[in-house]
Enzyme design. Structure first.
Site, short mmCIF file in Angstrom:
data_model
loop_
_atom_site.label_atom_id
_atom_site.label_comp_id
_atom_site.label_asym_id
_atom_site.label_seq_id
_atom_site.Cartn_x
_atom_site.Cartn_y
_atom_site.Cartn_z
N HIS A 19 0.85 -1.20 0.00
CA HIS A 19 0.00 0.00 0.00
C HIS A 19 0.88 1.24 0.00
O HIS A 19 1.28 1.75 1.04
CB HIS A 19 -0.92 -0.01 1.22
N HIS A 21 1.20 4.97 -2.31
CA HIS A 21 0.65 5.82 -3.37
C HIS A 21 1.76 6.54 -4.12
O HIS A 21 2.59 7.21 -3.51
CB HIS A 21 -0.30 6.85 -2.77
N ASP A 23 1.62 9.16 -6.02
CA ASP A 23 1.55 10.62 -5.87
C ASP A 23 1.76 11.05 -4.42
O ASP A 23 1.70 12.25 -4.12
CB ASP A 23 0.23 11.17 -6.41
N HIS A 208 -10.00 0.80 -0.22
CA HIS A 208 -9.77 1.61 0.97
C HIS A 208 -11.05 1.54 1.82
O HIS A 208 -12.12 1.97 1.38
CB HIS A 208 -9.51 3.07 0.59
N GLU A 211 -10.88 3.22 7.43
CA GLU A 211 -9.87 4.18 7.88
C GLU A 211 -10.58 5.36 8.53
O GLU A 211 -10.54 5.53 9.75
CB GLU A 211 -9.00 4.64 6.71
N ASP A 296 1.90 3.93 2.88
CA ASP A 296 0.83 4.80 2.40
C ASP A 296 1.39 5.93 1.54
O ASP A 296 1.41 5.84 0.33
CB ASP A 296 -0.01 5.35 3.56
#
Length: 358
Positions: A19, A21, A23, A208, A211, A296
Site C-alpha cells: 500500500h 501511493h 503521488d 480503501h 480508515e 501509504d
C-alpha cells in the site's frame, strides 16, 4: 547471535510493500524541479527542505480531508509523460534503496490527464518508469519487483472505466485495482459495476475501507463488493472487545485471512489511530489477523518501510520473527501469481531474515 534490531539493521532486511501511493511518495527536490520546468507556481515554497516540512505538517492535522489536500501539488507535477516516468522510476529506486524487494504502487490515472494525456498514455508512462527503476536498482545491486495498482477515485464516476483499464494492462504490469479518496459519503457500493466486472474478469482488487469510516465500510467492501484486501481496515477493532473477543465481522475477516494493509504513521496523521503505541496493529498481530505493514504516502508521512517497522519494533518490542511474519503476510497477499510469491518468500525473504537471525 541474532543481529540487534535497529533502523540500520532493519534497512538490511527484505521488505514487502502493498500500500504505497505514487503521488504520495515524490522527492521534494523532484517536485520543485518539475514545477519549475512546467511553470507550476502554486507551491507553498520552492525551498526543498521547507517544502518537505510543509508536506509533513499539512498532513498531520488529524483530518483525512486535509491530508488529501496536499496531493494537489504532487498531482500537478505529474501531468506529462516525462514527469510520470521520472516519478515512477524514482519511487522504485527509493524503495529498493530501503530494502524493499516487492512493492505494489498505486495511483489514479484519471487524475493525470489535465495536460492532455490519455488514460493509456498515463498507464504506459508509469509502467515504463517502474521498469526503468527496476533496471536502475539492479545496476546498483538491488533486486526489486514492482506491480502497479490502478486506482479510481470514489467520489468520481469513472471506476468501471479504470477497472477496464486495469484489466487491459494486467499482462503489462498492472496487478490490481483500488478505489481511494474520502470514505464518508462515498461507500464502496457506489462502484459495484466495477467490482462485478473485475470478478467476471478474474482480476484482483483492494478497497480503501475502515480508515476514516467504521465497520459498515469494511462490511460493504467485503460482503457486497468482494474485495481481496482491505486498504487500512483499522476500524475492524471496533468489532473486538478490550478482552480480545471477536464480533461476527472481525471473526470473518480473521477466518478468511483477508489482508489488512495497515499504514501506522499515516493512520496517526489522519486520526485513525491515536499514536503508534496505541495503534490497533498491536492487538491485531496478537490475534493473528493477516496484518501487513505499509507506508501509504512516504512524502506526507516522511517515512519509509524501515521507519515504519522500526517504530513498531520499538512500540511493541517486536523481534526479527515478528518482522518476518509481517513480511511473509504481505508477500502471501500480493496480487502476483502464486509461483512468483512463493519464489520471493523462499529465495529472498526467508534467506534475508536468516542472515539476520543466525
Amino acid at each position: 547471535m541474532p543481529v540487534p534490531l535497529s533502523a540500520e539493521t532493519i534497512r538490511q532486511a527484505p521488505k514487502v510493500l502493498l500500500h504505497d501511493h505514487l503521488d504520495g511518495g515524490l522527492r521534494p527536490s523532484t517536485i520543485v524541479d518539475i514545477a519549475g520546468r512546467i511553470g507550476y507556481r502554486a507551491l507553498p515554497t520552492t525551498d526543498v527542505d521547507e517544502l518537505a516540512t510543509w508536506f509533513r505538517d499539512a498532513s498531520s492535522s488529524g483530518s483525512l480531508e486535509r491530508y488529501l489536500e496536499t496531493f494537489s501539488h504532487t498531482v500537478a507535477v505529474m501531468q506529462t509523460v516525462e514527469g510520470l516516468r521520472r516519478v515512477a522510476r524514482e519511487a522504485v529506486e527509493d524503495l529498493a534503496a530501503d530494502g524493499v524487494v516487492y512493492a505494489e504502487i498505486r495511483w489514479a490515472p484519471e487524475q493525470h490527464t489535465e495536460g492532455g494525456l490519455t488514460l493509456e498514455q498515463v498507464v504506459e508512462a508509469v509502467l515504463s518508469g517502474f521498469r526503468e527503476g527496476e533496471a536502475a536498482a539492479a545496476a546498483a545491486g538491488q533486486t526489486i519487483r514492482v506491480g502497479a495498482i490502478a486506482t479510481a477515485m470514489r467520489h468520481a464516476a469513472r471506476s468501471l472505466e479504470i477497472a477496464e483499464l486495469a484489466v487491459r494492462y494486467r499482462d503489462d504490469g498492472v496487478v490490481g485495482f483500488d478505489i481511494a479518496g474520502a470514505e464518508a459519503g462515498y461507500p464502496p457500493t457506489r462502484h459495484l459495476d466495477a467490482f462485478e466486472y473485475l470478478r467476471r474478469e478474474n482480476a484482483h482488487f483492494t478497497i480503501h475501507a475502515g480508515e476514516a469510516f467504521g465497520l459498515p465500510s469494511i462490511w460493504e467492501a467485503i460482503q457486497w463488493c468482494g474485495t481481496d484486501r482491505l486498504g487500512h481496515g483499522v476500524r475492524i477493532v471496533d468489532d473486538i472487545t478490550a478482552g480480545g473477543k471477536l464480533g461476527r465481522l472481525a471473526q470473518y475477516v480473521r477466518d478468511k485471512r483477508i489482508p489488512l494493509e495497515m499504514c501506522p504513521s499515516s493512520n496517526v496523521q489522519t486520526g485513525a489511530a491515536n499514536s503508534i503505541e496505541e495503534h490497533p496493529i498491536g492487538m491485531l498481530r496478537r490475534l493473528q489477523f493477516r496484518v501487513t505493514v505499509n507506508t501509504d504516502n512516504r512524502l506526507m508521512s516522511q517515512t519509509s518501510m524501515t521507519r515504519e517497522l522500526t517504530l513498531l519494533a520499538e512500540a511493541f518490542h517486536y523481534t526479527w520473527a515478528d518482522l518476518q511474519w509481517f513480511t511473509v503476510n504481505a508477500m502471501k497477499s500480493a496480487f502476483i501469481g502464486f509461483d512468483e510469491r512463493l519464489a520471493i518468500i523462499n529465495s529472498v525473504v526467508k534467506p534475508g531474515y536468516a542472515r539476520l537471525t543466525a
